[in-house]
Design a protein around this motif. Structure first.
Motif, PDB file in Angstrom:
ATOM      1  N   ALA A   1      -5.795   8.525  11.132  1.00  0.00           N
ATOM      2  CA  ALA A   1      -5.062   7.317  11.525  1.00  0.00           C
ATOM      3  C   ALA A   1      -3.928   6.985  10.568  1.00  0.00           C
ATOM      4  CB  ALA A   1      -6.023   6.131  11.621  1.00  0.00           C
ATOM      5  N   VAL A   2      -3.988   7.495   9.326  1.00  0.00           N
ATOM      6  CA  VAL A   2      -2.923   7.196   8.360  1.00  0.00           C
ATOM      7  C   VAL A   2      -2.117   8.442   8.013  1.00  0.00           C
ATOM      8  CG1 VAL A   2      -4.093   5.199   7.365  1.00  0.00           C
ATOM      9  CG2 VAL A   2      -4.536   7.468   6.415  1.00  0.00           C
TER      10      VAL A   2
ATOM     11  N   THR B   1       1.184   0.465  -5.629  1.00  0.00           N
ATOM     12  CA  THR B   1       0.599   1.762  -5.339  1.00  0.00           C
ATOM     13  C   THR B   1      -0.691   1.903  -6.119  1.00  0.00           C
ATOM     14  OG1 THR B   1       2.731   2.815  -4.906  1.00  0.00           O
ATOM     15  CG2 THR B   1       0.905   4.259  -5.522  1.00  0.00           C
ATOM     16  N   VAL B   2      -1.727   2.428  -5.459  1.00  0.00           N
ATOM     17  CA  VAL B   2      -3.021   2.637  -6.084  1.00  0.00           C
ATOM     18  C   VAL B   2      -3.424   4.095  -5.893  1.00  0.00           C
ATOM     19  CG1 VAL B   2      -5.489   2.090  -5.948  1.00  0.00           C
ATOM     20  CG2 VAL B   2      -3.796   0.252  -5.831  1.00  0.00           C
TER      21      VAL B   2
ATOM     22  N   ASN C   1     -13.158   4.819   4.267  1.00  0.00           N
ATOM     23  CA  ASN C   1     -13.198   3.494   4.881  1.00  0.00           C
ATOM     24  C   ASN C   1     -12.332   2.509   4.109  1.00  0.00           C
ATOM     25  OD1 ASN C   1     -15.223   2.890   7.275  1.00  0.00           O
ATOM     26  ND2 ASN C   1     -16.165   4.511   6.051  1.00  0.00           N
ATOM     27  N   PHE C   2     -12.341   2.622   2.787  1.00  0.00           N
ATOM     28  CA  PHE C   2     -11.521   1.727   1.974  1.00  0.00           C
ATOM     29  C   PHE C   2     -10.035   1.975   2.218  1.00  0.00           C
ATOM     30  CE2 PHE C   2      -9.226   0.589  -1.896  1.00  0.00           C
ATOM     31  CZ  PHE C   2      -9.626  -0.731  -2.054  1.00  0.00           C
TER      32      PHE C   2
ATOM     33  N   ARG D   1      -4.770   0.218   4.172  1.00  0.00           N
ATOM     34  CA  ARG D   1      -3.513   0.421   4.870  1.00  0.00           C
ATOM     35  C   ARG D   1      -3.404  -0.476   6.102  1.00  0.00           C
ATOM     36  NH1 ARG D   1       0.014   0.512   2.756  1.00  0.00           N
ATOM     37  NH2 ARG D   1       1.252   1.420   4.433  1.00  0.00           N
ATOM     38  N   HIS D   2      -4.508  -0.677   6.801  1.00  0.00           N
ATOM     39  CA  HIS D   2      -4.479  -1.550   7.975  1.00  0.00           C
ATOM     40  C   HIS D   2      -4.120  -2.970   7.597  1.00  0.00           C
ATOM     41  CE1 HIS D   2      -6.277  -4.230  11.043  1.00  0.00           C
ATOM     42  NE2 HIS D   2      -5.874  -3.298  11.896  1.00  0.00           N
ATOM     43  N   ASP D   3      -4.661  -3.437   6.465  1.00  0.00           N
ATOM     44  CA  ASP D   3      -4.424  -4.811   6.022  1.00  0.00           C
ATOM     45  C   ASP D   3      -3.262  -4.928   5.050  1.00  0.00           C
ATOM     46  OD1 ASP D   3      -6.583  -5.397   7.581  1.00  0.00           O
ATOM     47  OD2 ASP D   3      -7.956  -5.854   5.935  1.00  0.00           O
ATOM     48  N   HIS D   4      -2.564  -3.813   4.806  1.00  0.00           N
ATOM     49  CA  HIS D   4      -1.368  -3.796   3.936  1.00  0.00           C
ATOM     50  C   HIS D   4      -1.677  -4.324   2.540  1.00  0.00           C
ATOM     51  CE1 HIS D   4       0.974  -2.811   7.495  1.00  0.00           C
ATOM     52  NE2 HIS D   4       0.470  -3.854   8.111  1.00  0.00           N
ATOM     53  N   TRP D   5      -2.793  -3.855   1.971  1.00  0.00           N
ATOM     54  CA  TRP D   5      -3.124  -4.253   0.604  1.00  0.00           C
ATOM     55  C   TRP D   5      -2.192  -3.605  -0.408  1.00  0.00           C
ATOM     56  CZ3 TRP D   5      -9.145  -3.360   0.992  1.00  0.00           C
ATOM     57  CH2 TRP D   5      -9.715  -4.422   1.712  1.00  0.00           C
TER      58      TRP D   5
END
Length: 362
Positions: free
Chosen positions: A46-47, A3-4, A16-17, A22-26
């Motif tokens: 979108a999230v 978690t960040v 954008n970050f 979330r799209h790339d599941h970082w």
């Protein structure tokens, strides 16, 4: 999944970050944002239903609120995007920049230091505080001067850049004095989707589409290095993962372009993407009085992040600009959402009076 805590995550770069993270599941994201005029919560629609995303409206200066978020979510990192960032606004009303960029960063650092000091040793070792800053802290370059390096002395020339320079120094001091595991990035001018239309590129796109003047400061020969926002997000991710503690990393797009060239390229692409019969968008270009203390040239040397972390920008200015223009053409609903009464009042105060002001370049 880690978690960040992301501060200022509803602004242009922060949003954008978050979308990319979330799209790339970082990692999972807790977004703390004050929702000032330049923040648009709809950017993150979108999230909105994403269980890995949590929004909290608040201020980095509110130490109690930050402490509560840290204690509740136990983040492995804090990424500080929160900042007042518009140069023209800083010239007109600098106090907000002092409050957010200096005092806000100080209070956020204090809260994070206390949180970090009470973590178990293993979590202490893995914790990171990543501060997002700007190339404007380095001042202005002459036409033949070498690009800004991480070792370039700070020489800010506007209340905005002075406030960001101050915040950079505070972040550095918390590492050297208290051992807080910090990282700093100094980026060049970002552009791309979801940018608030007081900045040069979106404002020129929207003015041109509406047949409004395209005001350019001075002679239009001020030079900026343009960085596509998604490339910047990748750089931040890499610095967070593998950056050396206590270090700063310059992030640039390797695209030095004059303001006049930027506007001319926008007009040329709009002539192709949204043509009007017997009309050239370039006919709307208007030269106006320069703003006070206008830095002549910025340029970023990204050698360090390329060498140490393998980051290079993927977008040329031409490809990134085409994507950006198309995005604004395709998203009229988002544009209407951000054009609030407060935004219109700002435009009227600063840009509508006859040829006395111009679009910012940063």
């Amino acid at each position: 999944m880690k978690t960040v805590l992301v501060t200022g995550g509803s602004g242009f770069i922060g949003a954008n970050f978050i979308l990319k993270a979330r799209h790339d599941h970082w990692f999972n994201v807790v977004n703390l944002d004050k929702l000032t005029y330049a923040s648009n919560p709809h950017t993150l629609d979108a999230v909105a239903g994403d269980p890995g995303y949590c929004f909290c409206r608040g201020d980095i200066s509110d130490s109690q609120q930050v402490k509560a978020l840290l204690d509740k979510h136990q983040p492995e990192a804090v990424i500080n995007f929160a900042a007042e960032s518009h140069v023209d606004r800083s010239i007109l009303r600098p106090e907000a920049f002092i409050q957010t960029n200096i005092l806000g960063t100080f209070r956020l650092l204090e809260s994070c230091k206390i949180y970090w000091e009470h973590l178990p040793p293993e979590k202490q070792a893995n914790f990171r505080f990543l501060h997002i800053s700007t190339d404007e802290v380095f001042g202005s370059l002459g036409p033949d001067d070498p690009a800004f390096r991480e070792e370039t002395p700070y020489a800010p020339n506007s209340p905005y850049s002075a406030s960001k320079a101050s915040s950079d120094h505070l972040v550095r001091s918390y590492h050297h004095t208290y051992g807080l595991p910090i990282l700093t990035t100094n980026c060049s001018n970002n552009y791309g989707p979801y940018q608030f239309p007081e900045k040069l590129i979106p404002l020129m796109i929207l003015n041109a589409r509406e047949g409004q003047p395209l005001p350019i400061y001075g002679d239009g020969q001020n030079i900026r290095d343009w960085l596509y926002v998604e490339d910047h997000c990748e750089a931040i991710w890499l610095v967070l993962q593998r950056g050396r503690l206590g270090e700063s990393y310059n992030v640039g797009g390797n695209n030095e372009v004059t303001n006049l060239e930027v506007v001319q390229q926008i007009c040329a692409r709009l002539n192709q993407l949204s043509p009007k019969e017997n009309f050239d968008y370039a006919s709307l270009v208007t030269f106006v009085k320069d703003r006070p203390g206008h830095d002549r040239r910025y340029a970023i040397d990204s050698t360090k992040i390329q060498r140490e972390l393998g980051w290079v920008p993927q977008e040329s200015f031409e490809s990134g600009l085409s994507k950006t223009i198309q995005w604004y053409l395709d998203h009229p609903d988002w544009i209407e959402q951000v054009r609030s009464g407060a935004y219109q009042a700002w435009i009227q105060q600063n840009y509508d009076h006859a040829r006395s002001s111009a679009a910012p370049d940063s």
